[in-house]
Write an enzyme that holds these catalytic residues in place. Structure first.
Site, PDB file in Angstrom:
ATOM      1  N   GLU A  57       0.827  -1.208   0.000  1.00 23.26           N
ATOM      2  CA  GLU A  57       0.000   0.000   0.000  1.00 23.26           C
ATOM      3  C   GLU A  57       0.867   1.268   0.000  1.00 23.26           C
ATOM      4  O   GLU A  57       0.436   2.333  -0.428  1.00 23.26           O
ATOM      5  CB  GLU A  57      -0.919  -0.016   1.237  1.00 23.26           C
ATOM      6  CG  GLU A  57      -2.262   0.633   0.994  1.00 23.26           C
ATOM      7  CD  GLU A  57      -3.263   0.345   2.105  1.00 23.26           C
ATOM      8  OE1 GLU A  57      -4.201  -0.425   1.874  1.00 23.26           O
ATOM      9  OE2 GLU A  57      -3.112   0.894   3.215  1.00 23.26           O
ATOM     10  N   LYS A  97     -14.183   0.843  -3.663  1.00 25.31           N
ATOM     11  CA  LYS A  97     -15.249   1.322  -2.763  1.00 25.31           C
ATOM     12  C   LYS A  97     -16.280   2.105  -3.561  1.00 25.31           C
ATOM     13  O   LYS A  97     -17.482   1.942  -3.363  1.00 25.31           O
ATOM     14  CB  LYS A  97     -14.660   2.227  -1.670  1.00 25.31           C
ATOM     15  CG  LYS A  97     -13.786   1.499  -0.683  1.00 25.31           C
ATOM     16  CD  LYS A  97     -13.383   2.445   0.445  1.00 25.31           C
ATOM     17  CE  LYS A  97     -12.279   1.854   1.276  1.00 25.31           C
ATOM     18  NZ  LYS A  97     -11.644   2.815   2.177  1.00 25.31           N
ATOM     19  N   HIS A 121       6.601 -27.031  -1.147  1.00 21.77           N
ATOM     20  CA  HIS A 121       5.904 -28.146  -1.789  1.00 21.77           C
ATOM     21  C   HIS A 121       4.735 -27.659  -2.648  1.00 21.77           C
ATOM     22  O   HIS A 121       3.905 -28.449  -3.071  1.00 21.77           O
ATOM     23  CB  HIS A 121       5.426 -29.137  -0.723  1.00 21.77           C
ATOM     24  CG  HIS A 121       6.573 -29.732   0.036  1.00 21.77           C
ATOM     25  ND1 HIS A 121       7.059 -30.998  -0.198  1.00 21.77           N
ATOM     26  CD2 HIS A 121       7.373 -29.201   0.995  1.00 21.77           C
ATOM     27  CE1 HIS A 121       8.091 -31.234   0.592  1.00 21.77           C
ATOM     28  NE2 HIS A 121       8.300 -30.154   1.327  1.00 21.77           N
TER      29      HIS A 121
HETATM   30  O1  PA5 Z   1      -3.686   1.393   6.009  1.00 24.84           O
HETATM   31  C1  PA5 Z   1      -4.767   1.868   5.702  1.00 24.84           C
HETATM   32  O2  PA5 Z   1      -4.943   3.086   5.632  1.00 24.84           O
HETATM   33  C2  PA5 Z   1      -5.961   0.998   5.406  1.00 24.84           C
HETATM   34  O3  PA5 Z   1      -5.597  -0.336   5.315  1.00 24.84           O
HETATM   35  C3  PA5 Z   1      -6.983   1.137   6.521  1.00 24.84           C
HETATM   36  O4  PA5 Z   1      -6.372   0.813   7.716  1.00 24.84           O
HETATM   37  C4  PA5 Z   1      -8.170   0.253   6.270  1.00 24.84           C
HETATM   38  O5  PA5 Z   1      -8.754   0.554   5.035  1.00 24.84           O
HETATM   39  C5  PA5 Z   1      -9.206   0.425   7.366  1.00 24.84           C
HETATM   40  O6  PA5 Z   1      -9.580   1.746   7.481  1.00 24.84           O
HETATM   41  P1  PA5 Z   1     -10.319   2.286   8.773  1.00 24.84           P
HETATM   42  O7  PA5 Z   1      -9.412   2.098   9.937  1.00 24.84           O
HETATM   43  O8  PA5 Z   1     -10.584   3.720   8.475  1.00 24.84           O
HETATM   44  O9  PA5 Z   1     -11.585   1.483   8.932  1.00 24.84           O
END
Ligand code: PA5
Length: 448
Positions: A290, A425, A311
């Site tokens: 990310e 989303k 494996h």
């Molecule tokens: O690292 C990030 O920003 C994302 O993975 C969020 O943690 C994830 O989408 C969850 O978001 P939130 O904590 O707002 O529910």
């Protein structure tokens, strides 16, 4: 204590020379300094940088108190969250807990289960069935407070808990971890009177394991959060810009993986030889994937559990497209000893190992695999962890976070945003005809 986790890039040097790595020392140092000066991309999300050394005694004591209450009242604690609000806690809990403890009747800590990390109807049904008749609590984690997956799971679990123990008692069994001022979870927690912890504005989800997001579930699991913080604080110093490049393992790792990437090694596989580290790799994948996968660039992060996956994926790693490199998490000393016993008949032919540790066999598998993969064109970075303990896991967390920040800057991206996560989303909300998405709903229908 403070023995230290270590990095070894010797088995990379036949692919990318030491001179090439050293030639990037100044760039890595500059990127590290940019992080600390707060002058780079995403500088409003640097709250994790000096977080370990700024965690207060009062804060830790408060987390421990809440954890003790949940431990006292609950057989099961459900941690609700997704992505950065889920993976860090699970990574640490599974790395450091007894793998079979959750099956023991006389265990001392609640079973920790997870929800809101998927939208699987069977999963939530089976979880709710499991919770029937059990005393349970909920830690609901969402920084934005509006993420669909955890919001949906929490709605179901909250109603189940309230039906089981009444609204008055349910509120004592629910903890909310969210934004200081915004979001639906914040509003709900205030209205219902839940115990609430704040995720600092300047700490992004995937960098939040050392905030209440990770520390509360980890403390509920009976682990020593002070030692985790101590390990991370130690690593904060070890990876500071003042530490010379040759000794700075975060800078070294960041440079090495970027040089490998430039040489055509586009995929990094995090391999472990200890199944307890499976979820640590899941956390790592999010942290790097990310942070770096944007602007049509970035290493693709994958993970394997060895020897299990030798494996299954072993063939591809040995002889598939030569675009991968491997980073091995190697645990030097297991916490327990098991020796191979003698067998009179020796029908399995294993008496040549009698008296040897199972870990000796594992280490020979690790060494043999490393040599085979390097021979097969897969560069190998080794990260050695002296033992699976809170302190070393704390070191490892901070090491990977710091290296990620430096590596993202070397790559030239903002390592602290995630604009691409919004695309699915938007489509999902359009398809669900969520209020506010009416126009998108009409448009998306035409594409189906
Ligand atoms: O690292 C990030 O920003 C994302 O993975 C969020 O943690 C994830 O989408 C969850 O978001 P939130 O904590 O707002 O529910």
């Amino acid at each position: 204590m403070n023995k230290v986790i270590s990095l070894n890039v010797d088995k990379v040097l036949s692919f990318v020379s030491k001179e090439k790595i050293d030639a990037n020392a100044a760039l890595a140092k500059q990127c590290n300094e940019t992080l600390h000066k707060g002058t780079g991309k995403g500088n409003d999300f640097l709250g994790w940088l000096n977080l370990p050394s700024s965690i207060s005694e009062d804060f830790l004591a408060d987390i421990e108190k809440t954890a003790a209450l949940l431990r006292e009242k609950c057989e099961v604690v459900v941690v609700v969250g997704i992505g950065g609000s889920y993976l860090g806690a699970r990574a640490v809990i599974e790395s450091l807990s007894n793998s079979f403890d959750w099956l023991q009747r006389d265990r001392k800590v609640p079973v920790i289960v997870y929800a809101g990390q998927n939208i699987g109807e069977d999963y939530i049904h089976e979880l709710m069935t499991f919770l029937k008749g059990k005393s349970f609590g909920i830690i609901n984690i969402s920084k934005s407070g509006t993420t669909t997956e955890p919001a949906l799971a929490f709605r179901l679990l909250k109603q189940q808990l309230e039906a089981a123990v009444g609204k008055g008692e349910a509120k004592n069994l629910i903890v909310a971890i969210t934004d200081a001022a915004r979001g639906a979870l914040h509003t709900l927690a205030k209205k219902e009177g839940y115990k609430m912890y704040v995720i600092p504005d300047n700490v992004g989800g995937r960098f939040s394991v050392l905030t209440p997001v990770g520390l509360l579930p980890i403390a509920v699991a009976g682990l020593n959060i002070r030692e985790i913080v101590a390990g991370a604080t130690f690593m904060e110093k070890e990876t500071a810009p003042e530490v010379a490049f040759e000794k700075n393992i975060a800078e070294q790792y960041a440079v090495t993986r970027n040089e490998l990437y430039k040489s055509g090694k586009k995929i990094e596989i995090l391999a472990n030889y200890n199944p307890k580290l499976h979820f640590f790799a899941e956390w790592w994948k999010q942290l790097y994937g990310e942070s770096e996968g944007k602007e049509n660039k970035g290493i693709f992060n994958a993970s394997v559990d060895f020897t299990t996956d030798l494996h299954s994926m072993g063939q591809w790693i040995q002889e598939g497209e030569r675009t991968i490199f491997e980073t091995v998490l190697s645990v030097a000393n297991p916490n327990h000893a098991v020796n191979v016993p003698m067998d009179e008949e020796d029908l399995d032919g294993l008496n040549f190992l009698k008296g040897k540790r199972v870990d000796f066999v594992n280490k020979m598998a690790e060494l043999g695999t490393q040599l085979a993969h390097v021979d097969g064109g897969v560069p190998n970075i080794k990260i050695e962890i002296p033992q699976l303990s809170e302190n070393y896991i704390g070191q490892l967390i901070y090491f990977f976070e710091k290296a990620c920040g430096i590596s993202g800057y070397i790559l030239g991206v903002n390592p602290f945003d995630q604009p691409g996560v919004e695309a699915y989303k938007k489509n999902m909300f359009a398809l669900l005809n969520k209020p506010g998405f009416e126009k998108e709903h009409e448009e998306i229908q035409k594409r189906l």
